[in-house]
Every structure is written in structure tokens, then in C-alpha cells.
Design a protein around this motif. Structure first.
Motif, short mmCIF file in Angstrom:
data_model
loop_
_atom_site.label_atom_id
_atom_site.label_comp_id
_atom_site.label_asym_id
_atom_site.label_seq_id
_atom_site.Cartn_x
_atom_site.Cartn_y
_atom_site.Cartn_z
N LEU A 51 0.80 -1.22 0.00
CA LEU A 51 0.00 0.00 0.00
C LEU A 51 0.84 1.28 0.00
O LEU A 51 0.38 2.31 -0.49
CB LEU A 51 -0.94 0.00 1.21
CG LEU A 51 -1.99 -1.12 1.24
CD1 LEU A 51 -2.72 -1.12 2.56
CD2 LEU A 51 -2.96 -0.95 0.07
N TRP B 140 -4.29 -9.23 -4.92
CA TRP B 140 -4.06 -8.22 -3.89
C TRP B 140 -3.15 -7.11 -4.42
O TRP B 140 -3.40 -5.93 -4.17
CB TRP B 140 -3.48 -8.86 -2.65
CG TRP B 140 -2.90 -7.90 -1.65
CD1 TRP B 140 -1.60 -7.73 -1.32
CD2 TRP B 140 -3.63 -6.95 -0.86
NE1 TRP B 140 -1.43 -6.75 -0.39
CE2 TRP B 140 -2.68 -6.25 -0.07
CE3 TRP B 140 -4.97 -6.62 -0.73
CZ2 TRP B 140 -3.04 -5.25 0.82
CZ3 TRP B 140 -5.33 -5.62 0.16
CH2 TRP B 140 -4.37 -4.94 0.92
N HIS B 141 -2.11 -7.46 -5.13
CA HIS B 141 -1.21 -6.44 -5.68
C HIS B 141 -1.92 -5.57 -6.71
O HIS B 141 -1.71 -4.34 -6.74
CB HIS B 141 0.01 -7.13 -6.31
CG HIS B 141 1.08 -7.49 -5.33
ND1 HIS B 141 2.21 -6.75 -5.14
CD2 HIS B 141 1.17 -8.52 -4.45
CE1 HIS B 141 2.98 -7.29 -4.21
NE2 HIS B 141 2.37 -8.39 -3.78
N SER C 229 -4.35 -3.22 -4.96
CA SER C 229 -3.67 -2.24 -4.11
C SER C 229 -2.94 -1.18 -4.90
O SER C 229 -2.51 -0.15 -4.33
CB SER C 229 -2.69 -2.95 -3.17
OG SER C 229 -3.35 -3.93 -2.40
N LEU D 149 -4.49 2.37 -4.72
CA LEU D 149 -4.31 2.93 -3.38
C LEU D 149 -2.86 3.36 -3.15
O LEU D 149 -2.60 4.40 -2.53
CB LEU D 149 -4.72 1.89 -2.33
CG LEU D 149 -6.19 1.42 -2.38
CD1 LEU D 149 -6.43 0.34 -1.34
CD2 LEU D 149 -7.11 2.60 -2.16
N TYR D 150 -1.93 2.58 -3.66
CA TYR D 150 -0.51 2.94 -3.52
C TYR D 150 -0.23 4.27 -4.23
O TYR D 150 0.49 5.13 -3.69
CB TYR D 150 0.35 1.82 -4.11
CG TYR D 150 1.80 2.18 -4.28
CD1 TYR D 150 2.68 2.10 -3.21
CD2 TYR D 150 2.29 2.61 -5.51
CE1 TYR D 150 4.03 2.44 -3.38
CE2 TYR D 150 3.61 2.95 -5.68
CZ TYR D 150 4.47 2.87 -4.61
OH TYR D 150 5.79 3.21 -4.76
#
Length: 412
Positions: free
Chosen positions: A102, A133-134, A137, A140-141
Motif C-alpha cells: 500500500l 491483492w497487488h 492495491s 491505493l498505492y
């Protein structure tokens, strides 16, 4: 379906087959790869931290509060050091470092290496969850650590491209390793099957030799016993007859020992190319010599030959007929000494070859009964069955013992 062959290198096991309950020993190649992965990850940590603390934020990789850069440095170095554990606990390491996706810049390379490891060595559902998940995310990152130069969408696209490249490379490596394992497994199976076929062929050949040994030695030894019994029954026989019987005993014993020596030599020796050829096997044309040998031993044998063309009998059929006659004469000498034995051969192409040996039910005779293995008729039955024929044996309505076989004789 049999289990897959386990390779010598446990880290090459695909998917869920990878060992987790015991320590994995690294090979020199593993040490080199792990060292390069660590150096690459720690090098990126130094480069990312150096760029993040530049005075001019326009040239920094990512922006953010100063305290976050310092924390990111520690987390990135920790993630790089944890790469040494990726062989033993790849999934656990991926779960532990999942929050870094994140916000961490310095741990990016280490995180991609962990994703690569899970994709190559763990089941696809687990790897798909990590890759998902990557991907989720990434936006968001970019929001938490925006790039000072590229817009939001461009940074997101670049991030997704990096992740996609790592996924594609990992899937390629995974497929290649599984292909290598499959080829190795096939090679091992092929080698094992080839060795099994060789062992089976060797065992069949030795079984055939043992059957031939039984047929030959039973015939020879029955002659020995018959002559020895005659000498025992008539100790006052003329010297000429005693000498003749002794000569036959000596010749039969010598022939039996010679046959036994050859058979044992074949059984002991491993098959090799270019070896000495086997002795010619008997055929139907050798039956008269067999009958003459029995007559010389004192057995009364009459032969009725009704074969259309004995020279045209196939070698395999003639050999089987010879062994049947040999077994019939041997049994007659053993169990019905003194009885008249009748041998009948008849048949022709397409009609088949009929072999019949008949003698009166045992009436007794000189000497004690000759012991036997009790497997002679079993071997004859097996030989006839393998040749596609029929076999009958036993006492008939006339009170005679009858051994009759029919063998197929195809037209040439």
C-alpha cells in the motif's frame, strides 16, 4: 495413477508438492540466485531512499512526509533481508509483507521477487490471490505515494505493467519446470518399464530353459534308471549284456551331465549380444532317433507315422510334437515298465498334427518306480496351450493310458 517421481532437488517441486515440513538444502546455484535477489532488493532500497530525500522533490521518485521515508527505509531493508526465507516460507512471507504493497517504495523489488516465488512454487489459487491483492492495491498505492511527474493513470499503468511482466515471467518458469519434471518422470518410467521388460523376457527365457531341462533330463535319467534296474534284476546276465548296459548307462549319464552343464551355464550367464549360438532344437524329424534310443534301452515301441509331409512341419510345431513324444515315452518307462508303447503321428497342413502315445495300464516290472517331479504333463499342457492346440490324457475305455495332443499346422 502412480505418484510423480520426486526429483533430487526439492525446490524444483511444482505447486503443492513443494516440501514445507523439512529444511531445504540450498545448492551452490541457489546461494548464487538468493544472493543476487538480495543484492537487487537492497540496491533498490538504497536507490529509492536516496531519491526520496532529494532536496528538489521534482526529481524524487515519490513524495510523502519525511518520517514515512525513514520508516520505509527500515521496512524495505527488512523485506530485502527476509528474502533469504522465501524458499522455506514463501506464502507466509507474502502474507507478512502484504501491507507494504500500500505505501512502501523501497520494498517494491522485494515484493515482486516474493510474488515471483509464490507463482513458481505454490498452487495457482494461492498465487492468484496474491497477484489480485497487488493489482487491487496499486491504485491505493498511487494515491498514498503519488508520483511528482507522472499523472495518476500513467503511474497506475506502469505499476500494472511491472506486475504483469513479473507474472508472465513466473508462469513461464513454472511451466518450464513442470515440463522438465514431466520429461524426467517419463524418462524414469520408460527406463523402469524397459528394465521390467528385460527382466520379464529373461525370466520367460529361463522358464523355457527349465522346461527343456525337465524334458531332456527326465528322458535321460529314466533311461539310466531302466538299465540300472535291469542290471539289478539280472545280476547273472552274460558279460556282453552287462557291458552293453553299462555302456548305455555311461553314455546316458554323460549326455545328461552335458545337457545339465549347458543349461546351468545359460541360467548363470547374462544374455549378451554376439554370444555362442544355441544348440539346434529337436524337430519332428528327430522323433525316430528318440524312439531308437528308447528301444535300445529295452522299451518296446511301435510307431505309426501317418504325417502327409513331415519335412513341411513348422519348426515350432515339430519341436512341440517331439517334446510330447519324449514326455510320453518317459512316463511309460517310469510308470509302466515292460508295457508296449504305441506312438502315432498323423495330420497335414490345415488339418493339424495329431500326436498320440498309448500304453497299457501299469503292469509292474523290474526295479523300483522311477521318481519324478509330477510336473511333466503340466509342462506339456502349457506347451500345447501356448501353441494353440488341445491335450488329453488319462485312462481310456480300453484300460490303456493315452496321451493325445493336437497341434495347429497352418498351410504354407
Amino acid at each position: 495413477m502412480s505418484s510423480a517421481v520426486v526429483p533430487d532437488h526439492p525446490w524444483l517441486l511444482p505447486g503443492s508438492l513443494a516440501p514445507t515440513s523439512r529444511a531445504i538444502r540450498r545448492t551452490p546455484r541457489d546461494w548464487v540466485v538468493d544472493a543476487l535477489a538480495f543484492l537487487l532488493a537492497i540496491g533498490w532500497v538504497v536507490l529509492a531512499f536516496t531519491d526520496s530525500v532529494r532536496p528538489d522533490p521534482q526529481f524524487a521518485l515519490n513524495t510523502g512526509p519525511s518520517w514515512l521515508n525513514e520508516v520505509d527505509l527500515v521496512l524495505g531493508a527488512t523485506a530485502a533481508a527476509a528474502l533469504w526465507l522465501r524458499r522455506r516460507w514463501p506464502v507466509g512471507l507474502a502474507v507478512a509483507t502484504a501491507p507494504l504493497v500500500l505505501f512502501s517504495v523501497t520494498a517494491s523489488v522485494a515484493l515482486l521477487i516474493i510474488v515471483f516465488t509464490v507463482l513458481v512454487h505454490r498452487p495457482l489459487p494461492v498465487a492468484a490471490a496474491l497477484v489480485g491483492w497487488h493489482l487491487l492495491s496499486s491504485p491505493l498505492y498511487v494515491m498514498l505515494r503519488p508520483d511528482p511527474v507522472l499523472p495518476f493513470w500513467a503511474t497506475t499503468v506502469w505499476t500494472l505493467l511491472f506486475i504483469g511482466a513479473v507474472v508472465a515471467w513466473a508462469l513461464f518458469v513454472r511451466a518450464r519446470r513442470q515440463l522438465v519434471l514431466s520429461l524426467r518422470d517419463r524418462a524414469d518410467r520408460a527406463e523402469a518399464e524397459q528394465q521390467l521388460r528385460v527382466d520379464q523376457a529373461r525370466q520367460l527365457e529361463r522358464t523355457r530353459i527349465a522346461r527343456e531341462m525337465h524334458d531332456v533330463l527326465a528322458h535321460r535319467i529314466s533311461l539310466l534308471s531302466l538299465h540300472a534296474g535291469a542290471l539289478e534284476f539280472r545280476p547273472d546276465a552274460p558279460p556282453a549284456e552287462v557291458a552293453k548296459a553299462a555302456g548305455v548307462i555311461r553314455a546316458s549319464a554323460h549326455a545328461a551331465l552335458q545337457d545339465l552343464r549347458e543349461v546351468i551355464g545359460v541360467l548363470r550367464a547374462e544374455p549378451a549380444a554376439g554370444g555362442a549360438p544355441e544348440r539346434p532344437q529337436p524337430t519332428l524329424g528327430d522323433v525316430p532317433a528318440l524312439v531308437a534310443e528308447s528301444r535300445a534301452a529295452g522299451v518296446r515301441v511301435s510307431v505309426l507315422d501317418e504325417v502327409v509331409d513331415a519335412t513341411a512341419v513348422p519348426a515350432a510345431v515339430g519341436r512341440s510334437a517331439y517334446r510330447i513324444v519324449q514326455e510320453g515315452l518317459t512316463n511309460a518307462r517310469k510308470h509302466a515298465p515292460g508295457a508296449v508303447v504305441t506312438v502315432r503321428l498323423a495330420g497335414g497342413p490345415e488339418a493339424g498334427l495329431a500326436v498320440e502315445i498309448r500304453n497299457r495300464w501299469p503292469v509292474g516290472g523290474p526295479g523300483s518306480p522311477i521318481p519324478g517331479t509330477g510336473t511333466g504333463l503340466v509342462g506339456v499342457a502349457e506347451r500345447v496351450t501356448l501353441a494353440g492346440g488341445r491335450l488329453e490324457h488319462g485312462r481310456d475305455a480300453d484300460g490303456d493310458f493315452r496321451l493325445a495332443a493336437w497341434l495347429p499346422w497352418p498351410a504354407s
